[in-house]
Design a protein around this motif. Structure first.
Motif, mmCIF file in Angstrom:
data_model
loop_
_atom_site.group_PDB
_atom_site.id
_atom_site.type_symbol
_atom_site.label_atom_id
_atom_site.label_comp_id
_atom_site.label_asym_id
_atom_site.label_seq_id
_atom_site.Cartn_x
_atom_site.Cartn_y
_atom_site.Cartn_z
ATOM 1 N N TRP A 156 12.813 -1.267 -8.662
ATOM 2 C CA TRP A 156 12.552 0.164 -8.760
ATOM 3 C C TRP A 156 11.106 0.524 -8.431
ATOM 4 O O TRP A 156 10.832 1.624 -7.937
ATOM 5 N N LEU A 157 10.144 -0.329 -8.709
ATOM 6 C CA LEU A 157 8.753 -0.005 -8.427
ATOM 7 C C LEU A 157 8.470 0.089 -6.932
ATOM 8 O O LEU A 157 7.446 0.645 -6.535
ATOM 9 N N MET A 158 9.372 -0.401 -6.113
ATOM 10 C CA MET A 158 9.184 -0.287 -4.663
ATOM 11 C C MET A 158 9.272 1.166 -4.201
ATOM 12 O O MET A 158 8.773 1.508 -3.132
ATOM 13 N N ILE A 159 9.849 2.039 -5.020
ATOM 14 C CA ILE A 159 9.910 3.459 -4.689
ATOM 15 C C ILE A 159 8.496 4.052 -4.623
ATOM 16 O O ILE A 159 8.238 4.972 -3.860
ATOM 17 N N THR A 160 7.582 3.498 -5.394
ATOM 18 C CA THR A 160 6.225 4.040 -5.441
ATOM 19 C C THR A 160 5.425 3.728 -4.179
ATOM 20 O O THR A 160 4.313 4.227 -4.033
ATOM 21 N N ILE A 161 5.972 2.942 -3.281
ATOM 22 C CA ILE A 161 5.279 2.663 -2.023
ATOM 23 C C ILE A 161 5.161 3.939 -1.185
ATOM 24 O O ILE A 161 4.142 4.161 -0.523
ATOM 25 N N ILE A 162 6.150 4.794 -1.240
ATOM 26 C CA ILE A 162 6.164 6.010 -0.421
ATOM 27 C C ILE A 162 4.981 6.924 -0.744
ATOM 28 O O ILE A 162 4.237 7.312 0.165
ATOM 29 N N PRO A 163 4.744 7.294 -2.027
ATOM 30 C CA PRO A 163 3.570 8.146 -2.286
ATOM 31 C C PRO A 163 2.246 7.435 -2.029
ATOM 32 O O PRO A 163 1.265 8.084 -1.658
ATOM 33 N N VAL A 164 2.195 6.134 -2.195
ATOM 34 C CA VAL A 164 0.950 5.403 -1.932
ATOM 35 C C VAL A 164 0.605 5.452 -0.446
ATOM 36 O O VAL A 164 -0.538 5.742 -0.074
ATOM 37 N N VAL A 165 1.580 5.218 0.409
ATOM 38 C CA VAL A 165 1.332 5.260 1.853
ATOM 39 C C VAL A 165 0.945 6.678 2.278
ATOM 40 O O VAL A 165 0.008 6.871 3.058
ATOM 41 N N TYR A 166 1.643 7.682 1.743
ATOM 42 C CA TYR A 166 1.297 9.059 2.062
ATOM 43 C C TYR A 166 -0.123 9.382 1.593
ATOM 44 O O TYR A 166 -0.886 10.025 2.313
ATOM 45 N N GLY A 167 -0.492 8.958 0.401
ATOM 46 C CA GLY A 167 -1.827 9.224 -0.121
ATOM 47 C C GLY A 167 -2.913 8.566 0.713
ATOM 48 O O GLY A 167 -3.959 9.171 0.977
ATOM 49 N N ILE A 168 -2.680 7.351 1.140
ATOM 50 C CA ILE A 168 -3.664 6.659 1.982
ATOM 51 C C ILE A 168 -3.808 7.370 3.322
ATOM 52 O O ILE A 168 -4.931 7.583 3.799
ATOM 53 N N MET A 169 -2.686 7.763 3.912
ATOM 54 C CA MET A 169 -2.749 8.464 5.194
ATOM 55 C C MET A 169 -3.429 9.822 5.059
ATOM 56 O O MET A 169 -4.206 10.225 5.915
#
Length: 71
Positions: A13-26
């Motif tokens: 389930w923690l893999m879902i948090t990859i999406i906001p992290v990538v968006y935040g970095i971009m």
């Protein structure tokens, strides 16, 4: 095999948090390169509303997953 899938997905389930992290970095990189605001990272974070919302969304997701789904 059907009994294996729910257990597998509960641990991932923690893999879902990859999406906001990538968006935040971009979004942060866009602010640095297009707006030339790289001198003060705290100013970039606090002045950019979508980036700030992304940080809070990530925090809520992590807390929710760890405490409510990860039981």
């Amino acid at each position: 095999m059907p009994e294996f899938l729910p257990t597998f997905f509960q641990r991932k389930w923690l893999m879902i948090t990859i999406i906001p992290v990538v968006y935040g970095i971009m979004r942060y990189l866009q602010d640095i390169y297009e707006k030339q605001e790289g001198e003060s990272p705290e100013k970039v974070l606090l002045s950019d509303t979508p980036l700030l919302v992304t940080v809070f969304l990530w925090l809520i997701l992590v807390i929710g997953i760890i405490y409510f789904i990860g039981e």
